[in-house]
Design a protein around this motif. Structure first.
Motif, mmCIF file in Angstrom:
data_model
loop_
_atom_site.group_PDB
_atom_site.id
_atom_site.type_symbol
_atom_site.label_atom_id
_atom_site.label_comp_id
_atom_site.label_asym_id
_atom_site.label_seq_id
_atom_site.Cartn_x
_atom_site.Cartn_y
_atom_site.Cartn_z
ATOM 1 N N LEU A 261 0.843 -1.499 0.040
ATOM 2 C CA LEU A 261 0.041 0.081 -0.264
ATOM 3 C C LEU A 261 0.602 1.280 0.493
ATOM 4 N N ALA A 262 1.933 0.984 0.662
ATOM 5 C CA ALA A 262 2.685 2.720 1.096
ATOM 6 C C ALA A 262 4.520 2.508 -0.378
ATOM 7 N N ARG A 263 3.805 1.406 -1.212
ATOM 8 C CA ARG A 263 4.105 1.752 -2.383
ATOM 9 C C ARG A 263 3.302 2.015 -3.621
ATOM 10 N N ALA A 264 2.362 2.156 -3.346
ATOM 11 C CA ALA A 264 1.593 2.266 -4.245
ATOM 12 C C ALA A 264 1.650 3.961 -4.149
ATOM 13 N N ALA A 265 0.935 4.019 -3.168
ATOM 14 C CA ALA A 265 0.872 5.558 -2.802
ATOM 15 C C ALA A 265 2.040 6.741 -3.042
ATOM 16 N N VAL B 295 -2.113 4.929 -10.736
ATOM 17 C CA VAL B 295 -2.272 3.241 -10.053
ATOM 18 C C VAL B 295 -3.016 2.991 -9.896
ATOM 19 N N ILE B 296 -3.529 1.718 -10.279
ATOM 20 C CA ILE B 296 -4.464 0.832 -9.839
ATOM 21 C C ILE B 296 -4.200 -0.209 -8.029
ATOM 22 N N SER B 297 -4.836 0.382 -7.077
ATOM 23 C CA SER B 297 -4.587 -0.759 -6.204
ATOM 24 C C SER B 297 -5.233 -1.394 -5.200
ATOM 25 N N LEU B 298 -4.495 -2.680 -6.185
ATOM 26 C CA LEU B 298 -5.973 -4.057 -5.111
ATOM 27 C C LEU B 298 -5.364 -4.892 -4.586
ATOM 28 N N GLY C 258 1.206 -0.180 -12.799
ATOM 29 C CA GLY C 258 0.670 0.559 -11.910
ATOM 30 C C GLY C 258 -0.464 0.094 -10.936
ATOM 31 N N VAL C 259 -0.064 -0.901 -11.473
ATOM 32 C CA VAL C 259 -1.112 -2.594 -10.355
ATOM 33 C C VAL C 259 -0.268 -3.029 -9.404
ATOM 34 N N ALA C 260 -1.166 -2.109 -8.104
ATOM 35 C CA ALA C 260 -0.438 -3.470 -7.118
ATOM 36 C C ALA C 260 -1.588 -4.310 -6.675
ATOM 37 N N PHE D 99 -10.623 -7.565 -4.657
ATOM 38 C CA PHE D 99 -11.518 -7.215 -5.538
ATOM 39 C C PHE D 99 -12.720 -6.203 -5.573
ATOM 40 N N ALA D 100 -12.582 -5.992 -4.404
ATOM 41 C CA ALA D 100 -13.397 -4.610 -3.558
ATOM 42 C C ALA D 100 -12.765 -3.264 -4.072
ATOM 43 N N ALA D 101 -13.034 -3.108 -5.554
ATOM 44 C CA ALA D 101 -13.300 -2.057 -5.968
ATOM 45 C C ALA D 101 -14.249 -2.451 -7.298
ATOM 46 N N ASP D 102 -14.287 -1.296 -8.351
ATOM 47 C CA ASP D 102 -15.552 -1.372 -9.132
ATOM 48 C C ASP D 102 -14.587 -1.993 -10.347
ATOM 49 N N THR D 103 -16.415 -2.159 -11.217
ATOM 50 C CA THR D 103 -15.710 -3.115 -11.925
ATOM 51 C C THR D 103 -14.566 -2.510 -13.600
ATOM 52 N N GLU D 104 -15.080 -1.257 -13.623
ATOM 53 C CA GLU D 104 -13.852 -0.976 -14.600
ATOM 54 C C GLU D 104 -12.676 -0.589 -14.601
ATOM 55 N N LEU D 105 -12.257 -0.074 -12.669
ATOM 56 C CA LEU D 105 -10.979 -0.453 -12.653
ATOM 57 C C LEU D 105 -10.290 -2.031 -12.540
#
Length: 409
Positions: A29-33, A42-45, A368-370, A387-393
């Motif tokens: 999370l820190a690296r993605a931020a 960045v898309i954080s999963l 950029g995908v975490a 997969f707690a993100a919207d379907t587009e992301l």
């Protein structure tokens, strides 16, 4: 007073810390931020939390609690109304009866677990933990003086314990077995039949306590019924600590309310520890949790339906990725694909994918995908995709993963 040097400061630290690793989840999370702050897309999963807002009725209950003046120190084990609601929840949803004295409220489910391990572990006591596991289980066992015993599961078995593996893991020093169903990170769900196999082994080892982490209880898919091990007999219930909370089911991760139920001797010891550690959990959050457990439950089914749809999308797309194999998780909101087919390959820049950690780091840097590497959860080569993100992301992320993997040679 003279400042303490860096070397002197390090020597003053507890020796227990030398064996404890920082959370890989928070590390990613820190690296993605940091990458996002630099201007990257960045898309954080990697985060294990719902993307929904806390339901309005729960937020309103918190505001009402503030206006009612419920802002003073609460009892260490929780406000009486919430503890009574926890008793009702277990009877209503799980068919389990507890006295209020057999419950407690903590600042998150993590504190419930830590309290229990701190209250029971002596040096050399063993904690049996199936892998893949939530990253904090073995580290908390180490911090509390115990010895984690990791039992790898297999993808072909749905990431579930087998009778043979469990029997081999138990010794006279075993103090706890930790079960997490639905599982973070695999999404595995133990059926009643699966749990009966474990119970049969436990009955041959009456000295072993069971910690049942049911935090994802309400996120079970495909119309399956949730089962927990304490339902399989009063003898098992008397040696089981139920760990739960409001964070996942009600999108309340930041409210920091977890709760436990179990034998009174254990809960009393846990309360003693919490009384000398943090005292009671936030009073406002407790009144919000009270509304969560006693108010309308409509949010749960709506969220579960959304997660199930997202799961189907992500699993389908990940199975189209070269080198990936992804079984369908039965619960929670994580996919746990194997990336074994990509180990040893190289990126266009010449970096060798030596293991799943290198894979996850390169995936972040290049696309950029975490996502978190599976070896952090005790079983690689996998990655955990939330997969707690919207379907587009999610669609964009999976497309980027596929492009990255297709570029490896």
């Amino acid at each position: 007073m003279a400042p303490v040097s860096t070397m002197a400061g390090s020597s003053a630290l507890s020796s227990r810390l030398t064996a404890v690793q920082p959370s890989a989840t928070y590390g990613m999370l820190a690296r993605a931020a940091a990458l996002k702050k630099s201007g990257r897309d960045v898309i954080s999963l990697s985060a294990g939390e719902p993307d929904f807002d806390t339901p309005a009725n729960i937020r309103e209950a918190a505001v009402a609690a503030i206006h009612a003046g419920h802002t003073r120190y609460p009892p260490v084990a929780g406000i009486p109304q919430l503890r009574a609601a926890i008793v009702s929840k277990f009877e209503r949803e799980n068919g389990l009866r507890y006295d209020v004295s057999e419950t407690m409220v903590s600042s998150g489910g993590k504190q419930v677990i830590f309290n229990a391990l701190m209250a029971t572990l002596n040096p050399g006591d063993e904690v049996v933990i199936p892998a893949p596991y939530w990253v904090s289980y073995p580290e908390m066992a180490l911090l509390c003086g115990g010895q984690p015993v990791i039992v790898p599961t297999r993808m072909e078995n749905g990431f579930k314990l087998t009778e043979q593996d469990l029997r081999a893991a138990f010794t006279p020093r075993t103090k706890w077995l930790i079960l997490n169903s639905p599982s973070n990170p695999s999404g595995a769900v133990y059926s009643r039949q699966d749990l009966q196999v474990i119970v049969n082994v436990l009955r041959d080892h009456p000295h072993v306590l069971v910690m049942s982490d049911d935090i994802y209880e309400h996120l079970v898919f495909d119309q399956q019924q949730f089962h927990t091990i304490a339902q399989l007999g009063e003898d098992i219930q008397r040696r089981t600590l139920m760990v739960n909370g409001v964070s996942k089911a009600y999108a309340m991760t930041g409210w920091r309310i977890g709760y436990g139920a179990g034998p009174e001797w254990l809960l009393g010891a846990m309360e003693k520890i919490q009384g000398q550690q943090t005292s009671g959990a936030s009073s406002i959050s407790q009144y919000a949790a009270l509304e969560a457990l006693t108010g309308t439950q409509d949010f749960i089914s709506l969220a579960r339906k959304s997660y199930e749809q997202r799961r189907d999308l992500v699993v389908s797309m990940l199975n189209a990725v070269p080198g990936f194999t992804c079984i369908k998780p039965e619960g929670a909101f994580y996919a746990y694909p194997s990336c074994a087919g990509l180990i040893g390959k190289k990126t266009p820049g010449g970096i060798r994918i030596a293991d799943d950690e290198v894979f996850a780091n390169e995936l972040l840097q290049q696309t950029g995908v975490a996502a978190v590497h599976g070896s952090a959860f005790g079983l690689g080569p996998h990655i955990r995709v939330a997969f707690a993100a919207d379907t587009e992301l999610l669609t964009q992320a999976c497309q980027r993963i596929k492009t990255f993997c297709s570029s490896l040679t």
